[in-house]
Write a protein that holds these residues in place. Structure first.
Motif, short mmCIF file in Angstrom:
data_model
loop_
_atom_site.label_atom_id
_atom_site.label_comp_id
_atom_site.label_asym_id
_atom_site.label_seq_id
_atom_site.Cartn_x
_atom_site.Cartn_y
_atom_site.Cartn_z
N LEU A 1 11.81 7.02 39.44
CA LEU A 1 11.86 7.13 40.91
C LEU A 1 10.97 8.26 41.43
O LEU A 1 10.77 8.40 42.63
N MET A 2 10.42 9.06 40.53
CA MET A 2 9.68 10.26 40.94
C MET A 2 8.56 9.96 41.92
O MET A 2 8.30 10.71 42.85
N ASN A 3 7.87 8.85 41.69
CA ASN A 3 6.76 8.52 42.59
C ASN A 3 6.56 7.01 42.57
O ASN A 3 6.65 6.38 41.51
N ALA A 4 6.25 6.45 43.75
CA ALA A 4 6.10 4.99 43.84
C ALA A 4 5.01 4.49 42.90
O ALA A 4 5.09 3.38 42.37
N ALA A 5 3.97 5.32 42.67
CA ALA A 5 2.86 4.89 41.82
C ALA A 5 3.31 4.65 40.38
O ALA A 5 2.68 3.89 39.63
N ILE A 6 4.41 5.28 39.99
CA ILE A 6 4.89 5.13 38.61
C ILE A 6 5.53 3.76 38.41
O ILE A 6 5.54 3.22 37.31
N GLY A 7 6.00 3.19 39.50
CA GLY A 7 6.60 1.85 39.44
C GLY A 7 7.76 1.82 38.46
O GLY A 7 8.59 2.72 38.44
N GLN A 8 7.77 0.78 37.63
CA GLN A 8 8.87 0.64 36.65
C GLN A 8 8.31 0.92 35.26
O GLN A 8 8.56 0.16 34.32
N HIS A 9 7.52 1.99 35.15
CA HIS A 9 6.76 2.23 33.93
C HIS A 9 7.62 2.19 32.66
O HIS A 9 7.25 1.54 31.67
N ALA B 1 0.70 -1.36 29.68
CA ALA B 1 1.44 -1.23 30.94
C ALA B 1 0.63 -0.48 32.00
O ALA B 1 0.60 -0.88 33.16
N VAL B 2 -0.07 0.60 31.59
CA VAL B 2 -0.77 1.40 32.61
C VAL B 2 -2.00 0.67 33.16
O VAL B 2 -2.50 1.03 34.22
N GLN B 3 -2.47 -0.33 32.45
CA GLN B 3 -3.66 -1.03 32.95
C GLN B 3 -3.35 -2.08 34.00
O GLN B 3 -4.24 -2.57 34.68
N ILE B 4 -2.09 -2.48 34.08
CA ILE B 4 -1.75 -3.54 35.02
C ILE B 4 -1.67 -2.97 36.44
O ILE B 4 -0.88 -2.07 36.70
N SER B 5 -2.52 -3.49 37.31
CA SER B 5 -2.49 -3.02 38.70
C SER B 5 -1.49 -3.85 39.49
O SER B 5 -1.48 -5.08 39.40
N PRO B 6 -0.64 -3.17 40.28
CA PRO B 6 0.31 -3.93 41.10
C PRO B 6 -0.37 -4.54 42.33
O PRO B 6 0.25 -5.28 43.08
N HIS B 7 -1.65 -4.23 42.53
CA HIS B 7 -2.33 -4.66 43.75
C HIS B 7 -3.14 -5.94 43.59
O HIS B 7 -3.87 -6.34 44.50
N ALA B 8 -3.08 -6.57 42.44
CA ALA B 8 -3.81 -7.82 42.23
C ALA B 8 -2.95 -8.71 41.35
O ALA B 8 -2.09 -8.22 40.61
N PRO B 9 -3.15 -10.06 41.41
CA PRO B 9 -2.34 -10.94 40.56
C PRO B 9 -2.53 -10.59 39.09
O PRO B 9 -3.67 -10.44 38.62
N VAL B 10 -1.42 -10.45 38.39
CA VAL B 10 -1.50 -10.01 36.99
C VAL B 10 -2.27 -11.02 36.13
O VAL B 10 -3.00 -10.63 35.21
N LEU B 11 -2.12 -12.30 36.45
CA LEU B 11 -2.77 -13.31 35.59
C LEU B 11 -4.29 -13.17 35.61
O LEU B 11 -4.98 -13.54 34.66
N GLY B 12 -4.80 -12.62 36.69
CA GLY B 12 -6.25 -12.39 36.78
C GLY B 12 -6.68 -11.14 36.02
O GLY B 12 -7.87 -10.86 35.91
N GLN B 13 -5.73 -10.40 35.50
CA GLN B 13 -6.06 -9.14 34.83
C GLN B 13 -5.96 -9.24 33.31
O GLN B 13 -6.41 -8.35 32.60
N VAL B 14 -5.36 -10.35 32.84
CA VAL B 14 -5.04 -10.43 31.41
C VAL B 14 -6.29 -10.27 30.54
O VAL B 14 -6.30 -9.50 29.56
#
Ligand SMILES: [Fe+2]
Ligand SMILES: [Fe+2]
Ligand SMILES: [Fe+2]
Length: 395
Positions: free
Chosen positions: A23-31, A142-155
């Motif tokens: 919860l420390m920072n939103a950028a951390i997400g559900q790391h 985990a750290v490479q996955i951006s929450p700002h784009a569809p994950v399937l396009g990042q695989v």
């Protein structure tokens, strides 16, 4: 008060700690949950035993607990991590004295160690468990996955980046295990699900690993150390609150079982501080308004974290209500004397007493006379319970 036999699932405890730390920072997400997810999937693809898979899963949930500051947590989200060793050692030191977590501490200690084409199999003459390297890879995926784009396009990009470091940074077989998942779209969707907790509960078999009552007290102490480590100024705060509260509970006629619960409540009352960056906890000088709001939120997070554990209800009802005041001026619920059980009143007095006597970045700790004067004033205004304050003065 009837207190049920205490047995708590390690799986659920670790999951709760992971959530509050993130919860420390939103950028951390559900790391932490994401790393636990990938760690478990990789371990499964590598056909490890159920016990090994569960150790890797729990280590994933806790792997960065030794990183206390916001800066450190955010820095660790960069794929090319530069100085990642200290938090791994700190995390393992915190966990290693606790027997049920000994193997997990070992996994966490080396979770950023590069494979170095095999030389990373041993460090300082000690064999590095394969699970450490699995968590390393899980973490870097985990750290490479951006929450700002569809994950399937990042695989593809993620798998390519990992493949380039096959052997030098990651164990070749572990990379191959990841690549075997690149066409399993559902896994990538699971790994980024906003309902990650439900995903994990669905895929990881129900574990029978539980802590007994004695282990639970030890675990609470361990978490207490973790909370108190966040700042040298609060280095003994939670253990101090526990000691004072147990003494007050004894003077108030609490049974042995209830005193044990009070002790745990003392250790865990500031659990929500795991969500507060050490930059705020350690700030030299008064907090600004935003920082004060962030700081206040810790009490709610203590409550939110503990309340789901039915057998720990006294802990959440006593410990997590330590900022409530009898005259209704406290937080986060704004309860008043009608709602506040004796345990919560004891915790409130123990917390104020302990906090006043401690040195803080911006003031020295008070002596007994001044501390008592503040407690008395808070009893006069109807904030603290007068009978309990009177007991402190007799200590
Ligand atoms: Fe890490
Ligand atoms: Fe991490
Ligand atoms: Fe406190």
């Amino acid at each position: 008060m009837f207190i049920q036999k205490l047995r708590v699932s390690i799986f659920n405890l670790a999951m709760s700690i992971a959530k509050v730390v993130d919860l420390m920072n939103a950028a951390i997400g559900q790391h932490h949950m994401q790393v636990a997810y990938w760690g478990y999937r990789l371990a499964d693809a590598l056909s490890l035993s159920d016990d090994e898979k569960l150790d890797i899963f729990i280590a994933g949930l806790l792997h960065d607990i030794g990183a206390f500051s916001m800066k450190e947590r955010i820095d660790l989200l960069a794929f090319e991590d530069t100085r990642p060793g200290a938090h791994a050692v700190a995390g393992s030191l915190i966990l290693e004295g606790f027997e049920p977590f000994a193997a997990i501490a070992e996994l966490i200690k080396f979770h950023h160690l590069p494979w170095k084409n095999g030389r990373g199999g041993v460090q300082d003459g000690v064999r590095v468990p394969a699970g450490s390297h699995i968590i390393h890879l899980a973490d870097r995926v985990a750290v490479q996955i951006s929450p700002h784009a569809p994950v399937l396009g990042q695989v593809r990009t993620i798998c390519e980046a990992v493949s380039q470091q096959r052997g030098a940074v990651f164990v070749p077989e572990h990379v191959d295990a990841l690549l075997s998942m690149n066409h399993r779209e559902y896994m990538w969707l699971e790994a980024t699900s906003p309902h990650m907790e439900a995903v994990l509960k669905r895929i990881v078999p129900v574990s029978t690993r539980e802590l007994s009552e004695q282990q639970l007290v030890k675990f609470a102490k361990l978490i207490c150390r973790l909370i108190d480590f966040k700042s040298e100024f609060t280095a003994t705060h939670s253990s101090g609150v526990a000691a004072v509260a147990v003494e007050l509970a004894g003077l108030t006629g609490f049974s042995k079982n209830e005193r044990r619960m009070v002790e745990i409540a003392g250790y865990l009352h500031d659990l929500g501080k795991l969500a507060i960056p050490s930059e705020i906890i350690e700030k030299a000088g008064p907090l600004n308004e935003n920082e004060r709001f962030i700081m206040r939120s810790h009490v709610y997070y203590t409550y939110e974290t503990l309340e789901p554990f039915e057998v720990l209800r006294p802990v959440s009802r006593w410990g997590a209500l330590h900022q409530e005041r009898l005259n209704g001026t406290g937080y986060p619920f704004g309860f008043d004397s009608d709602d506040l059980p004796l345990g919560a009143r004891i915790m409130a007095v123990a917390d104020v007493f302990t906090a006043l006597t401690e040195d803080r970045p911006y003031r020295k700790g008070m002596d007994k006379k001044h501390t008592m004067a503040v407690l008395q004033a808070m009893s006069d205004t109807g904030e603290l319970d007068a009978a309990i304050v009177a007991r402190v003065s007799k200590r």
